[in-house]
Design an enzyme around this catalytic site. Sequence first.
Site, PDB file in Angstrom:
ATOM      1  N   ASP A 187       0.970  -0.770   0.324  1.00  0.00           N
ATOM      2  CA  ASP A 187       0.198  -0.377   0.083  1.00  0.00           C
ATOM      3  C   ASP A 187       1.285   1.405   0.080  1.00  0.00           C
ATOM      4  O   ASP A 187       2.074   1.414   1.106  1.00  0.00           O
ATOM      5  CB  ASP A 187      -0.903  -0.272   1.660  1.00  0.00           C
ATOM      6  CG  ASP A 187      -2.126   1.193   1.343  1.00  0.00           C
ATOM      7  OD1 ASP A 187      -1.786   1.654   0.782  1.00  0.00           O
ATOM      8  OD2 ASP A 187      -3.248   1.002   1.287  1.00  0.00           O
ATOM      9  N   ALA A 247     -11.762  -6.664  -4.923  1.00  0.00           N
ATOM     10  CA  ALA A 247     -12.060  -5.765  -4.924  1.00  0.00           C
ATOM     11  C   ALA A 247     -13.280  -5.388  -5.727  1.00  0.00           C
ATOM     12  O   ALA A 247     -14.122  -4.715  -5.882  1.00  0.00           O
ATOM     13  CB  ALA A 247     -10.716  -5.280  -4.979  1.00  0.00           C
ATOM     14  N   ARG A 248     -12.613  -5.385  -7.379  1.00  0.00           N
ATOM     15  CA  ARG A 248     -12.909  -5.220  -8.326  1.00  0.00           C
ATOM     16  C   ARG A 248     -12.132  -5.881  -9.637  1.00  0.00           C
ATOM     17  O   ARG A 248     -11.598  -5.433  -9.184  1.00  0.00           O
ATOM     18  CB  ARG A 248     -13.076  -3.063  -8.688  1.00  0.00           C
ATOM     19  CG  ARG A 248     -14.284  -2.522  -7.607  1.00  0.00           C
ATOM     20  CD  ARG A 248     -15.076  -3.225  -8.083  1.00  0.00           C
ATOM     21  NE  ARG A 248     -16.120  -1.808  -7.004  1.00  0.00           N
ATOM     22  CZ  ARG A 248     -16.769  -2.030  -6.208  1.00  0.00           C
ATOM     23  NH1 ARG A 248     -16.532  -3.394  -4.908  1.00  0.00           N
ATOM     24  NH2 ARG A 248     -17.620  -1.543  -5.275  1.00  0.00           N
ATOM     25  N   ASP A 271     -14.997 -13.839  -7.252  1.00  0.00           N
ATOM     26  CA  ASP A 271     -15.880 -12.428  -6.466  1.00  0.00           C
ATOM     27  C   ASP A 271     -16.309 -11.661  -7.373  1.00  0.00           C
ATOM     28  O   ASP A 271     -17.442 -11.186  -7.261  1.00  0.00           O
ATOM     29  CB  ASP A 271     -15.813 -12.671  -4.953  1.00  0.00           C
ATOM     30  CG  ASP A 271     -17.376 -12.135  -4.358  1.00  0.00           C
ATOM     31  OD1 ASP A 271     -18.205 -13.010  -5.021  1.00  0.00           O
ATOM     32  OD2 ASP A 271     -17.335 -11.443  -4.214  1.00  0.00           O
ATOM     33  N   GLU A 276     -18.545  -8.025 -15.576  1.00  0.00           N
ATOM     34  CA  GLU A 276     -19.630  -8.498 -14.146  1.00  0.00           C
ATOM     35  C   GLU A 276     -21.431  -8.951 -14.803  1.00  0.00           C
ATOM     36  O   GLU A 276     -22.004  -8.289 -14.460  1.00  0.00           O
ATOM     37  CB  GLU A 276     -19.606  -8.225 -12.690  1.00  0.00           C
ATOM     38  CG  GLU A 276     -19.669  -8.973 -11.580  1.00  0.00           C
ATOM     39  CD  GLU A 276     -19.392  -7.971 -10.498  1.00  0.00           C
ATOM     40  OE1 GLU A 276     -18.607  -8.148  -9.616  1.00  0.00           O
ATOM     41  OE2 GLU A 276     -20.061  -7.810  -9.814  1.00  0.00           O
ATOM     42  N   HIS A 295     -19.788 -12.252  -6.685  1.00  0.00           N
ATOM     43  CA  HIS A 295     -20.020 -10.868  -6.108  1.00  0.00           C
ATOM     44  C   HIS A 295     -21.176 -11.095  -4.283  1.00  0.00           C
ATOM     45  O   HIS A 295     -21.920 -10.125  -3.912  1.00  0.00           O
ATOM     46  CB  HIS A 295     -20.833  -9.627  -7.009  1.00  0.00           C
ATOM     47  CG  HIS A 295     -19.670  -8.247  -6.896  1.00  0.00           C
ATOM     48  ND1 HIS A 295     -19.736  -6.784  -7.176  1.00  0.00           N
ATOM     49  CD2 HIS A 295     -19.512  -7.620  -4.585  1.00  0.00           C
ATOM     50  CE1 HIS A 295     -19.575  -6.230  -6.672  1.00  0.00           C
ATOM     51  NE2 HIS A 295     -19.241  -6.671  -5.310  1.00  0.00           N
ATOM     52  N   LEU A 296     -21.038 -11.845  -3.722  1.00  0.00           N
ATOM     53  CA  LEU A 296     -21.249 -12.231  -2.840  1.00  0.00           C
ATOM     54  C   LEU A 296     -20.926 -12.071  -1.560  1.00  0.00           C
ATOM     55  O   LEU A 296     -21.092 -12.540   0.193  1.00  0.00           O
ATOM     56  CB  LEU A 296     -22.185 -13.931  -3.031  1.00  0.00           C
ATOM     57  CG  LEU A 296     -21.168 -14.918  -2.842  1.00  0.00           C
ATOM     58  CD1 LEU A 296     -20.643 -15.364  -1.528  1.00  0.00           C
ATOM     59  CD2 LEU A 296     -22.446 -16.283  -2.824  1.00  0.00           C
TER      60      LEU A 296
END
Length: 339
Positions: A187, A247-248, A271, A276, A295-296
């Site tokens: 990060d 994340a995305r 996920d 998507e 996406h759960l």
Amino acid sequence: MTRPRAVLAMNPRLVHAVFDEAALARLRRAADIDTGQVLAELDSARSRDALAGAEILVAGWDAPVVRAEHLPGTERLRAVVYAGGVAATCLEDPAAFAARGVVAANARAANSGPVAEYTLAMILLANKRVLAEERRYRASRTLPDHFGAYAGRGNYRQTVGIVGASTVGRAVLGLLRPFDLDVLLYDPTLTAEQAAALGARLVPLDELMAHSRVVSLHQPLTPATRGQIDAGRLALMPDGATLVNTARGAVVDQDALLAEVRTGRIDAVLDVTEPEPPDPGSELWALDNVVLTPHLAGSLGGELHRIGDAVADEVERFATGRPFAHPEDLAASARTRVW
């Protein structure tokens, strides 16, 4: 004491999914709110009148966006409490509201717990290669050589890489603390000392990719992070490693990921994807070394009530003159976060 006027603005189906009866009762005690009226649009006179009378906008997913043409009718608005990650998403010009003294809170922290729990489960399962072994066991119907077949597997002293000390990333780091894992963190906004306080060792992204048995993604999607996990970085991952993405989808180069998992060299737990869901003909659906979930990882079912309770908490705090527990800087939200 006069209760502030409030109005709900979100997908109407969301109200009873997020707020149980106890949370709705708390909203009604704290504010003058009709919990049976939900603004799903701002085009009708009835909806605009409701918005014009509100001091608190209690918004959520699929909330209609308050645009510039609505501003003259929102003079009374003093707060936005959002049942989701970013309150600014329901405001066309968040900075304009911030300049008028409107404050905001979101439920990002309430939603981070389930994502972190999903991530922890997938990390621990991936290090033992549980999903692959389940498929092997089902196909062979024989016991393996437990002392010879599992070299390098397990969670003891394994290296896990966390990309992004976001709200979810920090929650994952907290859940990893009880385990005998070597945790690396990338990060660019943190110092080595700050990473150590989170229980991780700060390293460059390429080093993290090259040395982690599991890499879990938690960075925001910005121009700087779009496609950040590209072909070169995927190639750095050790054979048999697993990429976990909650994340995305777009933080990963999707073509490069498909090319890498197609070889079977690494596994992926996804996920989120881009697009998507994946295209119906995508190979991702058929690959045994790819776990796809819809996406759960975030709040679902009864977990959504944690968000409703968090929203009720914030409305109560505002109504009694206390600061929000989880404030959002609308002026900062109006700017693109780059790191």
